[in-house]
Design a protein around this motif. Structure first.
Motif, PDB file in Angstrom:
ATOM      1  N   ALA A  18     -27.854  18.320 -38.350  1.00  0.00           N
ATOM      2  CA  ALA A  18     -28.109  17.256 -37.384  1.00  0.00           C
ATOM      3  C   ALA A  18     -28.466  15.956 -38.094  1.00  0.00           C
ATOM      4  CB  ALA A  18     -29.233  17.666 -36.439  1.00  0.00           C
ATOM      5  N   VAL A  19     -29.075  16.077 -39.269  1.00  0.00           N
ATOM      6  CA  VAL A  19     -29.453  14.903 -40.056  1.00  0.00           C
ATOM      7  C   VAL A  19     -28.267  14.376 -40.864  1.00  0.00           C
ATOM      8  CG1 VAL A  19     -30.984  14.049 -41.903  1.00  0.00           C
ATOM      9  CG2 VAL A  19     -31.846  15.703 -40.224  1.00  0.00           C
ATOM     10  N   THR A  24     -19.244  21.812 -37.776  1.00  0.00           N
ATOM     11  CA  THR A  24     -20.059  21.862 -38.989  1.00  0.00           C
ATOM     12  C   THR A  24     -21.085  22.983 -38.917  1.00  0.00           C
ATOM     13  OG1 THR A  24     -19.811  19.473 -39.317  1.00  0.00           O
ATOM     14  CG2 THR A  24     -21.625  20.538 -40.465  1.00  0.00           C
ATOM     15  N   VAL A  25     -21.751  23.113 -37.764  1.00  0.00           N
ATOM     16  CA  VAL A  25     -22.746  24.174 -37.602  1.00  0.00           C
ATOM     17  C   VAL A  25     -22.077  25.544 -37.634  1.00  0.00           C
ATOM     18  CG1 VAL A  25     -24.391  25.228 -35.994  1.00  0.00           C
ATOM     19  CG2 VAL A  25     -24.414  22.758 -36.370  1.00  0.00           C
ATOM     20  N   LEU A  26     -20.929  25.663 -36.933  1.00  0.00           N
ATOM     21  CA  LEU A  26     -20.220  26.944 -36.914  1.00  0.00           C
ATOM     22  C   LEU A  26     -19.680  27.309 -38.295  1.00  0.00           C
ATOM     23  CD1 LEU A  26     -18.255  26.732 -33.537  1.00  0.00           C
ATOM     24  CD2 LEU A  26     -20.252  28.139 -34.076  1.00  0.00           C
ATOM     25  N   MET A  27     -19.415  26.290 -39.129  1.00  0.00           N
ATOM     26  CA  MET A  27     -18.982  26.546 -40.504  1.00  0.00           C
ATOM     27  C   MET A  27     -20.185  26.873 -41.388  1.00  0.00           C
ATOM     28  SD  MET A  27     -17.297  23.933 -43.287  1.00  0.00           S
ATOM     29  CE  MET A  27     -18.804  22.945 -43.349  1.00  0.00           C
ATOM     30  N   ASN A  28     -21.224  26.033 -41.291  1.00  0.00           N
ATOM     31  CA  ASN A  28     -22.356  26.175 -42.195  1.00  0.00           C
ATOM     32  C   ASN A  28     -23.276  27.330 -41.855  1.00  0.00           C
ATOM     33  OD1 ASN A  28     -21.641  24.124 -43.914  1.00  0.00           O
ATOM     34  ND2 ASN A  28     -22.833  22.565 -42.867  1.00  0.00           N
ATOM     35  N   ALA A  29     -23.260  27.786 -40.597  1.00  0.00           N
ATOM     36  CA  ALA A  29     -24.080  28.939 -40.244  1.00  0.00           C
ATOM     37  C   ALA A  29     -23.630  30.181 -41.028  1.00  0.00           C
ATOM     38  CB  ALA A  29     -24.055  29.185 -38.744  1.00  0.00           C
ATOM     39  N   PRO A  30     -22.333  30.574 -40.948  1.00  0.00           N
ATOM     40  CA  PRO A  30     -21.907  31.707 -41.782  1.00  0.00           C
ATOM     41  C   PRO A  30     -21.955  31.383 -43.269  1.00  0.00           C
ATOM     42  CG  PRO A  30     -20.017  30.737 -40.657  1.00  0.00           C
ATOM     43  CD  PRO A  30     -21.245  30.138 -40.046  1.00  0.00           C
ATOM     44  N   PHE A  31     -21.637  30.119 -43.621  1.00  0.00           N
ATOM     45  CA  PHE A  31     -21.720  29.722 -45.035  1.00  0.00           C
ATOM     46  C   PHE A  31     -23.130  29.952 -45.565  1.00  0.00           C
ATOM     47  CE2 PHE A  31     -22.861  26.786 -48.376  1.00  0.00           C
ATOM     48  CZ  PHE A  31     -21.761  26.780 -49.219  1.00  0.00           C
ATOM     49  N   THR A  32     -24.130  29.476 -44.821  1.00  0.00           N
ATOM     50  CA  THR A  32     -25.504  29.583 -45.277  1.00  0.00           C
ATOM     51  C   THR A  32     -25.998  31.012 -45.243  1.00  0.00           C
ATOM     52  OG1 THR A  32     -25.879  27.373 -44.366  1.00  0.00           O
ATOM     53  CG2 THR A  32     -27.816  28.627 -44.987  1.00  0.00           C
ATOM     54  N   ILE A  50     -20.202   7.249 -52.098  1.00  0.00           N
ATOM     55  CA  ILE A  50     -21.352   7.943 -52.677  1.00  0.00           C
ATOM     56  C   ILE A  50     -22.676   7.424 -52.110  1.00  0.00           C
ATOM     57  CG2 ILE A  50     -21.671   6.412 -54.691  1.00  0.00           C
ATOM     58  CD1 ILE A  50     -22.145   9.025 -56.335  1.00  0.00           C
ATOM     59  N   ALA A  51     -22.704   6.165 -51.674  1.00  0.00           N
ATOM     60  CA  ALA A  51     -23.932   5.619 -51.077  1.00  0.00           C
ATOM     61  C   ALA A  51     -24.251   6.319 -49.756  1.00  0.00           C
ATOM     62  CB  ALA A  51     -23.782   4.112 -50.862  1.00  0.00           C
ATOM     63  N   ALA A  52     -23.215   6.573 -48.960  1.00  0.00           N
ATOM     64  CA  ALA A  52     -23.418   7.281 -47.692  1.00  0.00           C
ATOM     65  C   ALA A  52     -23.910   8.696 -47.947  1.00  0.00           C
ATOM     66  CB  ALA A  52     -22.112   7.314 -46.899  1.00  0.00           C
ATOM     67  N   MET A  53     -23.367   9.333 -48.978  1.00  0.00           N
ATOM     68  CA  MET A  53     -23.810  10.672 -49.340  1.00  0.00           C
ATOM     69  C   MET A  53     -25.288  10.675 -49.711  1.00  0.00           C
ATOM     70  SD  MET A  53     -24.767  12.576 -52.126  1.00  0.00           S
ATOM     71  CE  MET A  53     -24.177  11.541 -53.434  1.00  0.00           C
ATOM     72  N   ALA A  54     -25.711   9.699 -50.516  1.00  0.00           N
ATOM     73  CA  ALA A  54     -27.102   9.638 -50.946  1.00  0.00           C
ATOM     74  C   ALA A  54     -28.037   9.437 -49.761  1.00  0.00           C
ATOM     75  CB  ALA A  54     -27.286   8.508 -51.963  1.00  0.00           C
ATOM     76  N   LEU A  55     -27.625   8.588 -48.819  1.00  0.00           N
ATOM     77  CA  LEU A  55     -28.450   8.327 -47.636  1.00  0.00           C
ATOM     78  C   LEU A  55     -28.588   9.558 -46.746  1.00  0.00           C
ATOM     79  CD1 LEU A  55     -27.149   4.769 -46.625  1.00  0.00           C
ATOM     80  CD2 LEU A  55     -29.427   5.340 -47.490  1.00  0.00           C
ATOM     81  N   GLY A  56     -27.562  10.410 -46.746  1.00  0.00           N
ATOM     82  CA  GLY A  56     -27.612  11.601 -45.915  1.00  0.00           C
ATOM     83  C   GLY A  56     -28.128  12.832 -46.610  1.00  0.00           C
ATOM     84  N   ALA A  57     -27.736  13.019 -47.875  1.00  0.00           N
ATOM     85  CA  ALA A  57     -28.044  14.263 -48.582  1.00  0.00           C
ATOM     86  C   ALA A  57     -29.534  14.431 -48.861  1.00  0.00           C
ATOM     87  CB  ALA A  57     -27.258  14.322 -49.895  1.00  0.00           C
ATOM     88  N   GLY A  58     -30.215  13.346 -49.241  1.00  0.00           N
ATOM     89  CA  GLY A  58     -31.642  13.453 -49.549  1.00  0.00           C
ATOM     90  C   GLY A  58     -32.446  13.961 -48.366  1.00  0.00           C
ATOM     91  N   PRO A  59     -32.436  13.250 -47.234  1.00  0.00           N
ATOM     92  CA  PRO A  59     -33.184  13.722 -46.057  1.00  0.00           C
ATOM     93  C   PRO A  59     -32.716  15.083 -45.540  1.00  0.00           C
ATOM     94  CG  PRO A  59     -32.584  11.409 -45.818  1.00  0.00           C
ATOM     95  CD  PRO A  59     -31.845  11.916 -47.021  1.00  0.00           C
TER      96      PRO A  59
END
Length: 329
Positions: free
Chosen positions: A146-147, A192-200, A97-106
């Motif tokens: 990318a972040v 991730t981009v190819l997944m999240n592009a249609p997802f988004t 969960i610490a890694a998630m917090a460091l990545g998810a916020g930014p």
């Protein structure tokens, strides 16, 4: 997000004309009465609220998708949950969960701010343009992924491994870079981009359409600022987008967790090769592995995220409004 009830100048999607000028991004108060940095703070708060609340479900999903080298027989949500609780207790659900917090916020700060800027410029002549909302969402996800991708790799490896595998976030980062190279942190970025592009694209288009539909169905009890409207529209958008993009999410998890706790290693990072390997081993049901916890994650997560985001925006709008009133007096 409030939009003016203006008469659209075009109805045909082919009339869509982007008018985007990056140099105007830093303009002071250019959209919804907010500064650019206020969108970033609001997005960061929304991302942290969403992922913190739903992290245990994400852990279950990761374990379901990252099944080891043996073909799957029966891996259900309850089976994985009971196995984790029995072997390691509730703490296992929060590993990473610490890694998630460091990545998810930014990452969410970048995501929502880019989305708002793109939406403003792309939908200038038609605030209800689904095409503009979808394109804005895709632009936002390319930047935010990318972040977030490096910390997502670390998060998933920590979710799978016990304390004996990695001692923590920085130990995981150092070992991955030392043993596999820096590129390993971005091994799944293309997927991730190819997944999240249609997802988004599905997510934002569905969210804006559902929000508009809810207000049309019950204009007296629903409005553009109601948290119920944001939560309901967000939940519908999250569930639909999650279901559609599950196969690519399975590929992403397999790439990010290869070699960890018995997970397969792949000779290439090709999406097609990974899908072929999964289908050969597990059949077509293998590429839909984890779709239930994925939907269970994204529906409430989207509701939480949009509610937190809009609440944060309203807070900043109130501050800006009071500040402007003080300046006028």
């Amino acid at each position: 997000m409030a939009t003016d009830a203006t008469t659209t100048k075009f109805q045909n999607p082919t009339d869509f004309r982007p008018d985007f000028h990056p140099e105007k991004i830093s303009s002071a108060t250019s959209y919804d009465g907010l500064h650019f940095w206020q969108y970033m703070v609001s997005g960061s708060i929304a991302g942290l609220a969403e992922h913190m609340a739903m992290f245990p479900v994400d852990t279950v999903k990761t374990h379901m998708q990252a099944v080891g080298s043996c073909p799957i027989k029966s891996v259900s949500v309850t089976h994985v949950l009971n196995s984790l609780l029995k072997s390691e207790g509730p703490a296992a659900l929060y590993r990473g969960i610490a890694a998630m917090a460091l990545g998810a916020g930014p990452a969410h700060a970048v995501h929502f701010s880019i989305y708002e800027v793109c939406k403003k410029h792309l939908s200038r002549d038609n605030p209800n343009s689904s095409i503009a909302h979808a394109v804005s969402g895709v632009c936002a996800t390319v930047a935010s992924d990318a972040v977030f991708t490096p910390m997502d790799v670390v998060k998933q490896r920590l979710q799978l491994g016990s304390d004996s595998v990695y001692k923590g976030v920085w130990d995981c980062v150092k070992r991955v870079v030392r043993e596999e190279g820096f590129g390993a942190l971005y091994a799944s970025y293309r997927t991730t981009v190819l997944m999240n592009a249609p997802f988004t694209a599905v997510y934002f288009a569905t969210y804006e359409a559902a929000k508009k539909g809810l207000m049309e169905i019950s204009p007296d009890s629903a409005n553009d600022e109601s948290w119920v409207v944001h939560a309901t529209a967000g939940a519908a958008a999250g569930a639909l987008a999650a279901a559609v993009t599950t196969p690519l999410d399975v590929v992403k998890t397999q790439l990010q967790c290869q070699g960890v706790c018995g997970c397969d290693r792949f000779k290439s990072g090709s999406i097609g090769d990974v899908i072929k390997a999964i289908v050969k081993k597990d059949g077509y049901r293998g590429i839909m592995r984890g779709w239930i916890p994925r939907m269970l994650f994204h529906a409430p997560a989207a509701a939480i995220s949009w509610s937190a985001y809009e609440a944060s925006k309203s807070f900043f709008q109130e501050i800006n409004s009071n500040s402007n009133s003080d300046n006028d007096t």
